[in-house]
Design a protein around this motif. Sequence first.
Motif, PDB file in Angstrom:
ATOM      1  N   THR A 145      10.624  32.929 -17.716  1.00 38.30           N
ATOM      2  CA  THR A 145      10.337  33.641 -16.466  1.00 38.30           C
ATOM      3  C   THR A 145       9.420  34.839 -16.737  1.00 38.30           C
ATOM      4  O   THR A 145       8.519  35.116 -15.949  1.00 38.30           O
ATOM      5  N   GLU A 148       5.935  33.592 -16.936  1.00 39.07           N
ATOM      6  CA  GLU A 148       5.401  33.298 -15.595  1.00 39.07           C
ATOM      7  C   GLU A 148       5.027  34.575 -14.866  1.00 39.07           C
ATOM      8  O   GLU A 148       3.982  34.655 -14.229  1.00 39.07           O
ATOM      9  N   GLU A 151       1.853  36.091 -16.244  1.00 38.31           N
ATOM     10  CA  GLU A 151       0.672  35.308 -15.877  1.00 38.31           C
ATOM     11  C   GLU A 151       0.307  35.480 -14.408  1.00 38.31           C
ATOM     12  O   GLU A 151      -0.763  35.083 -13.990  1.00 38.31           O
TER      13      GLU A 151
END
Length: 152
Positions: A145, A148, A151
């Motif tokens: 997570t 993510e 990003e």
Amino acid sequence: MMIVHRDIKSSNVLLDGNFTPKISDFGLAKLIHDHGHADTHTQIAGTICYIAPEYGRLSPKADVYSFGIVALEIVTGKRVPNFIPKEDGVYVTDWVNRRLKETNLSEIVDPGLGSEYSSQEAYRTLKVALKCVHRLPHRRPKMSTVKEMLEG
């Protein structure tokens, strides 16, 4: 399979020729048995300022905490072992939290970067890092997570 490093700190993150980070020193953090007592005591070896508050309960969430400290060091340019706040009793996580609420991002980001950084990415990284260093392990995100979130 879960892999727990137990000693993630900035000096254990190396960069290769393409600036790809590599985690090193898997052998340093180890279990130490004290055989000098009738009962065998086991304690964790690691670097104190990078160890999660639940010291002794190794889990991937402890590594997430350590990663968060390293991320704060990268963005702020402040080495946590040397961090001496102006306000008594304030840890680097508290310092960043306060600054994010009350001041300009440029006062938090490493001054050595000048204006050569994305304020959006710096802010996002600081917010993710602060989630990683939550005092309660179950409130910290998984590393997948974290990836993510970083990003975008």
